[in-house]
Design an enzyme around this catalytic site. Structure first.
Site, short mmCIF file in Angstrom:
data_model
loop_
_atom_site.label_atom_id
_atom_site.label_comp_id
_atom_site.label_asym_id
_atom_site.label_seq_id
_atom_site.Cartn_x
_atom_site.Cartn_y
_atom_site.Cartn_z
CB SER A 278 -26.02 2.89 17.01
OG SER A 278 -26.85 3.30 17.99
CD GLU A 279 -30.69 5.95 18.69
OE1 GLU A 279 -31.31 6.50 17.90
OE2 GLU A 279 -30.91 4.93 19.51
CB VAL A 280 -25.91 9.51 13.62
CG1 VAL A 280 -25.54 10.16 12.41
CG2 VAL A 280 -26.07 10.45 14.86
CB THR B 50 -25.88 4.51 22.45
OG1 THR B 50 -25.48 3.71 23.20
CG2 THR B 50 -27.17 4.68 22.31
#
Length: 134
Positions: free
Chosen positions: A79-81, A76
């Site tokens: 994915s956020e970065v 997660t």
């Protein structure tokens, strides 16, 4: 949509229990909407974006296990970065390749700057990738 729900609620057009707080109404409405409309994404454990809910119930135990393994705080975070300043549709293929090469934070920590940059190539904003190794 949520604005319509809130308007109907505030105008008394929806029946409700007098003890029920408006926040509970909003929470339930949002969760119901999310269940019906959420995007399927690999970092949420969705293996096949084309599978219907019925097809997912028929998946093998091995497929279910693989899907569970893909859901992690690390995945997660990556994915956020990646999604910063980049469209989600673009990120999906990069994220899948990244997780094949660096499936854990430990494997990322052992990677060289050039390996990380190679996997990031095409996403832009390379400073994001560089910061992952700090």
């Amino acid at each position: 949509d949520i604005e319509e729900l809130l308007n109907n609620y505030s105008q008394g057009m929806l029946s409700y229990d007098a003890d029920r707080l408006p926040i509970q109404f909003v929470r339930t409405s949002l969760l119901n909407w999310y269940s019906s409309n959420r995007r399927k994404l690999p970092w949420r454990g969705d293996l096949d974006f084309e599978k219907s809910e019925n097809e997912l119930t028929l998946e093998t135990a091995e497929e279910k296990n693989e899907r569970k393994l893909r859901v992690s705080a690390y995945g997660t975070w990556i994915s956020e970065v990646m999604c910063q300043q980049t469209r989600v549709e673009t990120v999906i293929s990069y994220w899948n390749r990244w997780m094949e090469s660096f499936p854990t934070v430990q494997s990322l920590a052992l990677a060289s700057q050039s390996e990380v940059s190679k996997h990031w190539a095409g996403l832009g904003y390379y400073r994001r990738a560089n910061k992952l190794l700090l």
